[in-house]
Scaffold this active site. Structure first.
Site, short mmCIF file in Angstrom:
data_model
loop_
_atom_site.label_atom_id
_atom_site.label_comp_id
_atom_site.label_asym_id
_atom_site.label_seq_id
_atom_site.Cartn_x
_atom_site.Cartn_y
_atom_site.Cartn_z
N GLU A 173 38.21 41.90 41.80
CA GLU A 173 37.88 42.94 40.82
C GLU A 173 38.65 42.64 39.54
O GLU A 173 39.88 42.53 39.58
CB GLU A 173 38.25 44.32 41.34
CG GLU A 173 37.96 45.42 40.34
CD GLU A 173 38.78 46.69 40.54
OE1 GLU A 173 38.27 47.77 40.22
OE2 GLU A 173 39.93 46.58 41.03
N ASP A 191 41.69 44.00 44.81
CA ASP A 191 41.75 45.09 43.85
C ASP A 191 42.59 44.68 42.63
O ASP A 191 43.68 44.14 42.77
CB ASP A 191 42.38 46.32 44.52
CG ASP A 191 42.46 47.51 43.61
OD1 ASP A 191 41.41 48.09 43.30
OD2 ASP A 191 43.59 47.85 43.19
#
Length: 539
Positions: free
Chosen positions: A270, A201
């Site tokens: 990401e 993330d």
């Protein structure tokens, strides 16, 4: 055919566990719910599942604020449940990818509780602390994605701490080698558990500019949202200093070095930066950093053929060594079935065409739960909102709850079979008619077409591993070749809802060796594409 690593060309099914399946009647999905639905997941023809965070957390940002990286929040189950999930998935040849949120922790993590006490404790330098300016204001002009300043005053230390997201999500100081080691030790805990990889993330947010330089202003005409509302002040700056620092590349190498000790594991980063495509290329270069990267470039409102062609072509030109991963939906953006429809409605033909398009781009694929059903964005009343992002920016931006409502499993059951009690978010009424049990009984359903396409795609190495070459076509037609070893394919998609005729020049003349899963028709050199149609042919 050359042997490929399992993740190249893989279809990864994203599960948002809170909303997938509840088994204990508390209105929140859990790990046993995922276990109970593994046969359904297997039927989709996907290669792996990516599970959004299920770690211990105060849930201020629904699991992306982690207070214990090595334990599971009781609302989702326990470590034994996770062991069972791993074993049951692997028995079905399904890989398990889990989220890792490395750039920040919860403010209830023991590291932060210790760090905030004073300036001379063992973890005093584990977070990004800074003195106030002489007038008491924040150290610089950095902003939080969730609104307002990225700095929060801490009275115990009489300093500010950095939070790129919620105030409850303090940023770790990756300039400190002890932090990097502790973070990687947490990652290895799950590798030892047998996970097959990680979705990382906000991975480009790990480092900050050590000099704390101000971000420069961005002209109004250049303000674009990439995963955040365009009227968010965050869009008013070039984010040159609060993320995507050069030092982060060395940390990507540390991650890769760890994963290389566990053969077959994969990292998917990401990435959201000022030039996300360039950053994706840098973070996946040379075979010693991340395996794959994905960004928000195809999670926008723009669904023109030109935009998709330019976005993918740009990445192809800069990512000469890495491997891309593409997504049209996830847990942070409006569902593509609503976002990319010309009238903001949903259309089952368009949904199936978009599945085929996503599955035909070069790279791996992330499919968000419910895309296989053609779910559109749910309408959530203000009083039912849970997302702090949406509550802050209401009514111009309604947050992320509309894409996070529960999966509909059984159309006649209360709460569509998701739970026996009131769910944490209400089930969208229009989703009831699209429930899994309804669609499994119709050969023409979005779900059945999804299953058929994914099964067929597995027989097409050109779609899984091949190069891509775009063809210059008028709007709204998108066309390209995929080529791998001896297989060459023409892929054509009509992104509009009206029929279009496309003359096939000598350059793209096909032998008319048609492949399955197409509804375009070729007659005397002219390809007729119905609205939201797609066409595949061997060439």
């Amino acid at each position: 055919m050359a042997q490929q690593q399992w993740w190249k060309g893989a279809v990864i099914y994203q599960i948002y566990p809170r909303s997938f399946q509840d088994t204990n009647g508390d209105g929140i999905g859990d790990l046993p719910g995922i276990i109970n639905r593994l046969d359904y997941i297997k039927s989709l023809g996907v290669d792996a599942i990516w599970i959004s965070p299920f770690f211990k957390s105060p849930m201020k940002d629904f699991g992306y604020d982690i207070s214990d990286y090595r334990d599971i929040d009781p609302m989702f189950g326990n470590l034994d449940d996770f062991d069972t999930l791993i074993a049951q998935a692997h028995q079905r040849d399904i890989k398990i990818i889990i989220d890792q949120v490395l750039s920040h922790t919860s403010n209830e993590h023991q590291w932060f509780i210790e760090s905030r006490e004073n300036t001379n404790n063992d973890k005093a330098d584990w977070y990004v602390w800074a003195d106030a300016k002489p007038d008491g204001s924040a150290p610089n002009n950095w902003l939080s994605i969730f609104g307002g300043t990225a700095w929060q005053w801490e009275p115990r230390r009489c300093q500010y701490y950095l939070h790129n997201f919620l105030t409850e999500q303090p940023d770790l100081n990756f300039h400190n080698p002890d932090v990097r080691k502790a973070v990687l030790d947490n990652v290895e805990f799950w590798l030892k558990k047998g996970v097959d990889g990680f979705r990382l993330d906000a991975i480009n947010f790990c480092y900050h500019d050590a000099q704390l330089r101000d971000n420069p202003a961005k002209p109004k005409e250049l303000r674009q949202g990439r995963g955040f509302s365009e009227d968010n002040p965050y869009a008013f700056q070039y984010h040159y200093y609060n993320n995507t620092q050069p030092e982060n590349l060395a940390f990507m190498q540390e991650i890769r070095s760890l994963l290389d000790r566990y053969p077959g594991t994969v990292s998917l980063g990401e990435i959201s930066s000022e030039d996300s495509l360039q950053t994706m290329a840098e973070y996946t270069a040379d075979g010693d950093k991340l395996h794959m990267g994905y960004s928000f470039e195809l999670l926008t409102k723009d669904y023109s053929a030109q935009y998709i062609r330019e976005t993918v072509s740009t990445l192809e030109s800069v990512m000469t060594q890495g491997w891309p991963c593409w997504a049209f939906s996830n847990h942070d953006v409006e569902r593509v079935a609503s976002r990319w429809h010309p009238s903001a409605k949903t259309d089952s033909k368009q949904v199936s065409m978009l599945t085929a398009l996503l599955g035909s781009l070069r790279g791996s694929v992330c499919m968000y739960q419910g895309e296989e059903l053609g779910l559109g964005e749910a309408q959530v009343a203000f009083e039912d909102l849970q997302d702090p992002y949406g509550i802050t920016f209401w009514p111009n931006f309604k947050g992320r709850d509309g894409c996070r409502t529960p999966m509909p499993w059984q159309h006649e059951q209360p709460h569509a079979g998701f739970s026996t009690s009131t769910p944490w978010l209400p089930v969208e009424q229009q989703h009831q008619a699209l429930a899994v049990d309804v669609q499994l009984n119709s050969e023409e359903s979005v779900l059945k077409r999804f299953q058929h396409f994914m099964a067929w795609r597995k027989t097409m190495p050109a779609l899984q591993y091949g190069d891509i070459e775009f063809i210059d076509t008028p709007e709204p037609i998108l066309a390209f070749y995929r080529r791998y070893e001896q297989q060459s394919m023409l892929c054509v998609f009509n992104l509009g809802d009206q029929s279009h005729a496309l003359p096939l020049s000598d350059k793209i003349h096909t032998e008319h060796t048609q492949l399955q899963h197409h509804n375009g028709s070729l007659n005397e050199g002219t390809l007729t594409m119905p609205g939201f149609g797609c066409y595949f042919a061997a060439v």
